[in-house]
Design an enzyme around this catalytic site. Structure first.
Site, PDB file in Angstrom:
ATOM      1  N   HIS A  18       0.850  -1.195   0.000  1.00 24.17           N
ATOM      2  CA  HIS A  18       0.000   0.000   0.000  1.00 24.17           C
ATOM      3  C   HIS A  18       0.885   1.244   0.000  1.00 24.17           C
ATOM      4  O   HIS A  18       2.116   1.154  -0.046  1.00 24.17           O
ATOM      5  CB  HIS A  18      -1.020  -0.034   1.137  1.00 24.17           C
ATOM      6  CG  HIS A  18      -0.438  -0.021   2.520  1.00 24.17           C
ATOM      7  ND1 HIS A  18       0.237   1.055   3.040  1.00 24.17           N
ATOM      8  CD2 HIS A  18      -0.439  -0.969   3.498  1.00 24.17           C
ATOM      9  CE1 HIS A  18       0.605   0.794   4.272  1.00 24.17           C
ATOM     10  NE2 HIS A  18       0.227  -0.442   4.577  1.00 24.17           N
ATOM     11  N   HIS A  21       4.023   1.551   2.309  1.00 25.63           N
ATOM     12  CA  HIS A  21       5.228   0.851   1.834  1.00 25.63           C
ATOM     13  C   HIS A  21       5.856   1.631   0.678  1.00 25.63           C
ATOM     14  O   HIS A  21       7.072   1.742   0.568  1.00 25.63           O
ATOM     15  CB  HIS A  21       4.879  -0.555   1.330  1.00 25.63           C
ATOM     16  CG  HIS A  21       4.117  -1.381   2.320  1.00 25.63           C
ATOM     17  ND1 HIS A  21       2.893  -1.937   2.040  1.00 25.63           N
ATOM     18  CD2 HIS A  21       4.407  -1.727   3.590  1.00 25.63           C
ATOM     19  CE1 HIS A  21       2.466  -2.603   3.101  1.00 25.63           C
ATOM     20  NE2 HIS A  21       3.365  -2.484   4.053  1.00 25.63           N
ATOM     21  N   CYS A 126       2.380  -9.226  22.021  1.00 28.99           N
ATOM     22  CA  CYS A 126       1.431  -8.659  21.052  1.00 28.99           C
ATOM     23  C   CYS A 126       1.595  -9.397  19.739  1.00 28.99           C
ATOM     24  O   CYS A 126       2.674  -9.384  19.140  1.00 28.99           O
ATOM     25  CB  CYS A 126       1.668  -7.161  20.847  1.00 28.99           C
ATOM     26  SG  CYS A 126       0.682  -6.531  19.469  1.00 28.99           S
ATOM     27  N   CYS A 129       2.519  -7.091  16.732  1.00 24.02           N
ATOM     28  CA  CYS A 129       3.926  -6.655  16.660  1.00 24.02           C
ATOM     29  C   CYS A 129       4.868  -7.850  16.542  1.00 24.02           C
ATOM     30  O   CYS A 129       6.044  -7.694  16.220  1.00 24.02           O
ATOM     31  CB  CYS A 129       4.344  -5.909  17.921  1.00 24.02           C
ATOM     32  SG  CYS A 129       3.415  -4.435  18.278  1.00 24.02           S
ATOM     33  N   CYS A 143      -1.804  -2.601  23.192  1.00 21.66           N
ATOM     34  CA  CYS A 143      -0.688  -2.218  22.316  1.00 21.66           C
ATOM     35  C   CYS A 143      -1.088  -0.927  21.590  1.00 21.66           C
ATOM     36  O   CYS A 143      -2.148  -0.889  20.954  1.00 21.66           O
ATOM     37  CB  CYS A 143      -0.419  -3.329  21.314  1.00 21.66           C
ATOM     38  SG  CYS A 143       0.538  -2.767  19.907  1.00 21.66           S
ATOM     39  N   HIS A 146      -1.605  -1.653  17.704  1.00 21.02           N
ATOM     40  CA  HIS A 146      -2.639  -2.569  17.214  1.00 21.02           C
ATOM     41  C   HIS A 146      -3.949  -2.475  17.982  1.00 21.02           C
ATOM     42  O   HIS A 146      -4.930  -3.124  17.602  1.00 21.02           O
ATOM     43  CB  HIS A 146      -2.100  -4.005  17.213  1.00 21.02           C
ATOM     44  CG  HIS A 146      -0.962  -4.169  16.253  1.00 21.02           C
ATOM     45  ND1 HIS A 146       0.356  -3.985  16.613  1.00 21.02           N
ATOM     46  CD2 HIS A 146      -0.956  -4.411  14.921  1.00 21.02           C
ATOM     47  CE1 HIS A 146       1.116  -4.142  15.557  1.00 21.02           C
ATOM     48  NE2 HIS A 146       0.361  -4.391  14.511  1.00 21.02           N
ATOM     49  N   LYS A 295      -3.731   5.823  11.084  1.00 17.69           N
ATOM     50  CA  LYS A 295      -2.628   5.269  10.306  1.00 17.69           C
ATOM     51  C   LYS A 295      -3.157   4.352   9.203  1.00 17.69           C
ATOM     52  O   LYS A 295      -4.001   3.482   9.458  1.00 17.69           O
ATOM     53  CB  LYS A 295      -1.709   4.456  11.226  1.00 17.69           C
ATOM     54  CG  LYS A 295      -0.530   3.855  10.491  1.00 17.69           C
ATOM     55  CD  LYS A 295       0.250   2.863  11.339  1.00 17.69           C
ATOM     56  CE  LYS A 295       1.345   2.211  10.509  1.00 17.69           C
ATOM     57  NZ  LYS A 295       1.915   1.022  11.118  1.00 17.69           N
ATOM     58  N   LYS A 298      -2.579  -2.216   6.774  1.00 17.36           N
ATOM     59  CA  LYS A 298      -3.296  -3.357   6.191  1.00 17.36           C
ATOM     60  C   LYS A 298      -4.262  -3.956   7.206  1.00 17.36           C
ATOM     61  O   LYS A 298      -5.321  -4.437   6.856  1.00 17.36           O
ATOM     62  CB  LYS A 298      -2.326  -4.400   5.662  1.00 17.36           C
ATOM     63  CG  LYS A 298      -1.228  -4.791   6.608  1.00 17.36           C
ATOM     64  CD  LYS A 298      -0.098  -5.453   5.841  1.00 17.36           C
ATOM     65  CE  LYS A 298       1.188  -5.380   6.632  1.00 17.36           C
ATOM     66  NZ  LYS A 298       2.351  -5.622   5.822  1.00 17.36           N
TER      67      LYS A 298
HETATM   68  O1  ME8 Z   1       7.383  -4.080   9.965  1.00 19.09           O
HETATM   69  N1  ME8 Z   1       2.847   5.258   6.676  1.00 19.09           N
HETATM   70  O2  ME8 Z   1       6.947  -4.915   7.865  1.00 19.09           O
HETATM   71  P1  ME8 Z   1       5.633  -4.121   7.456  1.00 19.09           P
HETATM   72  C1  ME8 Z   1       4.146   5.230   6.362  1.00 19.09           C
HETATM   73  N2  ME8 Z   1       8.692  -6.825   8.209  1.00 19.09           N
HETATM   74  N3  ME8 Z   1       4.855   4.090   6.213  1.00 19.09           N
HETATM   75  C2  ME8 Z   1       4.215   2.938   6.380  1.00 19.09           C
HETATM   76  C3  ME8 Z   1       2.845   2.889   6.712  1.00 19.09           C
HETATM   77  C4  ME8 Z   1       2.149   4.134   6.861  1.00 19.09           C
HETATM   78  N4  ME8 Z   1       0.852   4.220   7.135  1.00 19.09           N
HETATM   79  N5  ME8 Z   1       2.484   1.608   6.810  1.00 19.09           N
HETATM   80  C5  ME8 Z   1       3.587   0.862   6.534  1.00 19.09           C
HETATM   81  C6  ME8 Z   1       7.620  -4.849   9.057  1.00 19.09           C
HETATM   82  N6  ME8 Z   1       4.639   1.662   6.274  1.00 19.09           N
HETATM   83  C7  ME8 Z   1       8.825  -5.753   9.122  1.00 19.09           C
HETATM   84  C8  ME8 Z   1      10.064  -4.939   8.853  1.00 19.09           C
HETATM   85  S1  ME8 Z   1      12.695  -4.691   8.496  1.00 19.09           S
HETATM   86  C9  ME8 Z   1      14.029  -5.576   8.886  1.00 19.09           C
HETATM   87  C10 ME8 Z   1      11.347  -5.712   8.914  1.00 19.09           C
HETATM   88  C11 ME8 Z   1       5.995   1.222   5.871  1.00 19.09           C
HETATM   89  O3  ME8 Z   1       5.144  -4.765   6.219  1.00 19.09           O
HETATM   90  C12 ME8 Z   1       7.058   1.789   6.800  1.00 19.09           C
HETATM   91  O4  ME8 Z   1       8.296   1.702   6.148  1.00 19.09           O
HETATM   92  O5  ME8 Z   1       4.698  -4.001   8.596  1.00 19.09           O
HETATM   93  C13 ME8 Z   1       7.025   0.790   7.944  1.00 19.09           C
HETATM   94  O6  ME8 Z   1       8.181   0.856   8.750  1.00 19.09           O
HETATM   95  C14 ME8 Z   1       6.938  -0.493   7.166  1.00 19.09           C
HETATM   96  O7  ME8 Z   1       6.076  -0.170   6.050  1.00 19.09           O
HETATM   97  C15 ME8 Z   1       6.370  -1.659   7.944  1.00 19.09           C
HETATM   98  O8  ME8 Z   1       6.182  -2.692   7.043  1.00 19.09           O
END
Ligand code: ME8
Length: 645
Positions: A18, A21, A126, A129, A143, A146, A295, A298
């Site tokens: 989304h 990301h 959690c 998380c 949390c 979440h 926020k 997903k």
């Molecule tokens: O946390 N606004 O993966 P994830 C801005 N796999 N950025 C956002 C966002 C939002 N509303 N939502 C998601 C994980 N992001 C782990 C990470 S790294 C070694 C492992 C972006 O799929 C932002 O970069 O939940 C956030 O840190 C990341 O997606 C979390 O992605």
């Protein structure tokens, strides 16, 4: 050549990409392009995080095997980036055997040196998380990310001796003010570190989770998600062997959002310390894109798909919006109206207009070649100095990830240049042979300003910058150091005004805010002589009368057949309401048989033309989407021949 290494988080494959990301990934792509513009040898890495409970549950929900599931979603992430002009060099998947081997090697090393031990732990877990939370981190017992209550879990597990490195970490952060930026996040981490750090649980028993990397020293356990995921930053460099690690690790920087600050600012540097490695250089932490104050995530389902925005606005417009609208580090609200307003105001009005007006004037007043400048006036010098000063501000802000500021400084010059056109009035200068030298200087000043603007746009809007550079006759200008000086355009060289950079987009409803018209584009009321290139014409706008001249009608296809020797054309008989023949280039997209009975929209007053010997009386409208062609239609049945307006 100096090296530069930048990573995004690797995203969980429990749902599709989304805009959140996309933001981190656009940021990283823009910075990498900027570092290349500075002449660095850049490595840009992203990827997908594919182990853990969340993924197993997502696969169960989708009723497919976990392997099939992770392959599909990982491919969706990979495919999401090119349409946004994002070009990573490496894409790591945590299910890659090579990555898994690196994780196991590190686990064994840290275990052998005594920094991983076996123990029982009871804590508040959690699921969202995938980590234990301390009481202090909860808000009203939940949390904060979440909004669910964590579960109390007691189990035997392996632990990483993180507490051992707490003092070292505090000291490192204090000695390196740039280690975690913006400063608010550095302060947050330092404040968290005021309390004693607990050791980190790094395993899950295989009775509870099998979808993970087995611990090399105890196969009854798999490693827990962070010890696996964070190591992607090393495995993507083929750690421990190979040249890449030696070259890029000393210059590593990470981009993340604040949701994963703790793992990146605390777990990761202490893990690296335990491995005997230097920590990364800088951690860049951004805020959240919100939808209606919440926020975008997903789990909440309030997401925007980047692909849909690209289809509507184009990649460069979306990239520009993301980088311009959010102050890096703070949250920002997303709305399509805001994107539309920026597109029409900043891109179509300000930049697009400056570009098309300037190049059209060079075409009309200087025979499409770079004119010879002469003695600059105070006005000319002012614009040139502002454009050069802009480069300095731009660099300073981009070095600090302050994209919105960098772009504001570029747009300030765009606005100045638009005003400069209004006040220098080249259309008046051209009328007076004694002003030819001055006209040359004005046009040259505009072209040079545009060249410098183009240079700054390469990292932000790569396609647009390439088009602009091509039109200005400097397609190869890809170095800020060499090209960021005044006067590189060579008089006499050809300029090729191209197509409009940004088509104006229509607001969908009346309630949406109108884009603000840039002040610079308002021609002064005193300007009596109309410009030979009025702004509207230069923007590709047509008058209502011109539109009225176009006769668009609904037509029903009553017969369709292939045209011999043509693999592209079909001969259609349509009723609009009188019968007529139209030849349409749609044979590669539609079979004749699927067309009969459809109502389409045609241009009814096009001059007849013969195509492959068949006279065509009109044109069928269709949408072109990449290689696809989709016929126009009306949303309900209407009388054949109805006028479309
Ligand atoms: O946390 N606004 O993966 P994830 C801005 N796999 N950025 C956002 C966002 C939002 N509303 N939502 C998601 C994980 N992001 C782990 C990470 S790294 C070694 C492992 C972006 O799929 C932002 O970069 O939940 C956030 O840190 C990341 O997606 C979390 O992605």
């Amino acid at each position: 050549m100096t090296a530069y290494y930048l990573t995004t988080p690797i995203f969980y494959v429990n749902a599709q990409p989304h805009l959140g990301h996309a933001y981190s990934t656009v940021v990283a792509d823009a910075v990498c392009r900027y570092q290349r513009l500075l002449g660095k040898d850049v490595r840009f890495q992203t990827g997908t995080d594919e182990h853990g409970d969340k993924i197993v549950h997502a696969a169960e929900d989708a009723e497919v095997s976990v392997k099939e599931y992770v392959d599909t979603i990982s491919a969706l992430f990979r495919a999401a980036w090119p349409p946004l002009a994002i070009a990573p060099d490496t894409f790591v998947r945590t299910t890659d055997p090579a990555h898994m081997a690196v994780v196991q090697g590190i686990l064994q090393q840290v275990y052998d040196q005594g920094d991983i031990y076996f123990s029982e732990y009871t804590g508040l877990y959690c699921k969202g998380c995938e980590q234990f939370l301390t009481e202090k981190e909860l808000v009203d017992g939940k949390c904060p990310d979440h909004l669910t209550e964590p579960t109390k879990i007691s189990e035997q597990n392996y632990f990483f001796r993180m507490s051992k490195y707490q003092e070292w970490l505090i000291d490192h952060i204090n000695k390196h003010p740039e280690f975690i930026t913006p400063e608010r996040y550095r302060n947050e981490v330092l404040s968290f570190l005021k309390e004693p750090l607990e050791d980190l649980c790094i395993s899950r028993p295989t009775t509870r989770l099998t979808w993970g990397i087995p611990l090399p020293f105890d196969n009854r356990f798999v490693t827990y998600v962070w010890f696996d995921a964070l190591i992607n930053y090393l495995s993507g460099l083929n750690y421990p062997g190979g040249d890449d690690f030696a070259r890029y690790w000393p210059v590593a920087e990470h981009v993340i959002a604040k949701d994963i600050l703790k793992p990146h600012a605390i777990y990761w540097p202490t893990m690296l310390k335990a491995m005997g490695l230097e920590p990364y250089q800088r951690l860049h932490v951004h805020g959240y894109w919100n939808m209606n104050e919440t926020k975008m995530s997903k789990s909440l389902g309030n997401v925007v798909r980047p692909g849909e925005l690209v289809a509507e606005f184009g990649a460069d417009s979306v990239r520009y919006f993301l980088l311009r609208e959010m102050s890096f580090g703070l949250d920002a609200g997303f709305s399509k109206e805001a994107l539309m307003a920026r597109h029409n105001s900043d891109l179509t009005n300000d930049l697009g207009n400056l570009f098309s007006r300037s190049l059209t004037m060079v075409k009309n007043f200087a025979a499409s070649v770079v004119p010879q400048p002469s003695m600059p006036s105070a006005q000319d010098r002012e614009l040139a100095e502002a454009a050069l000063a802009m480069l300095g501000h731009y660099r300073e802000h981009l070095d600090n990830f302050a994209f919105h500021r960098a772009l504001a400084s570029v747009w300030e010059v765009i606005s100045r240049a638009n005003k400069y056109i209004v006040s220098t009035q080249p259309w008046e200068l051209v009328k007076d042979p004694q002003q030819t030298a001055q006209l040359g200087t004005v046009l040259y000043t505009l072209l040079e300003t545009l060249r410098l603007i183009t240079l700054t746009l390469h990292p932000i809007m790569p396609e647009t910058a390439a088009k602009m550079a091509e039109a200005l006759g400097v397609p190869g200008e890809t170095s800020l150091n060499d090209c960021g000086v005044w006067g590189r355009l060579v008089p006499g060289r050809a300029i090729t005004p191209g197509a409009q950079l940004f088509p104006r987009l229509q607001q969908e409803t009346k309630d949406q805010p109108q884009p603000q018209k840039s002040k610079a584009m308002k021609e002064p009321a005193s300007e009596k002589t109309p410009s030979p290139e009025p702004a509207a014409e230069a923007e590709g706008l047509i008058s209502f009368d011109a539109f009225q001249n176009l006769e668009l009608r609904v037509a029903e296809i009553v017969a369709a057949e292939k045209i011999a020797k043509s693999d592209r054309l079909l001969k259609l008989t349509v009723k609009a309401p009188e019968e007529r023949t139209i030849v349409a280039g749609i044979a590669q997209h539609y079979q004749p048989e699927e067309l009969v009975g459809r109502q389409v929209i045609i241009v009814a007053n096009l001059k007849p033309a013969k195509l492959m010997g068949v006279a065509s009386h009109g044109m069928v409208l269709a949408a072109k989407d990449g290689d696809r062609l989709v016929l126009s239609a009306v949303s309900g049945p209407v009388a054949n021949g109805s006028r479309v307006a």
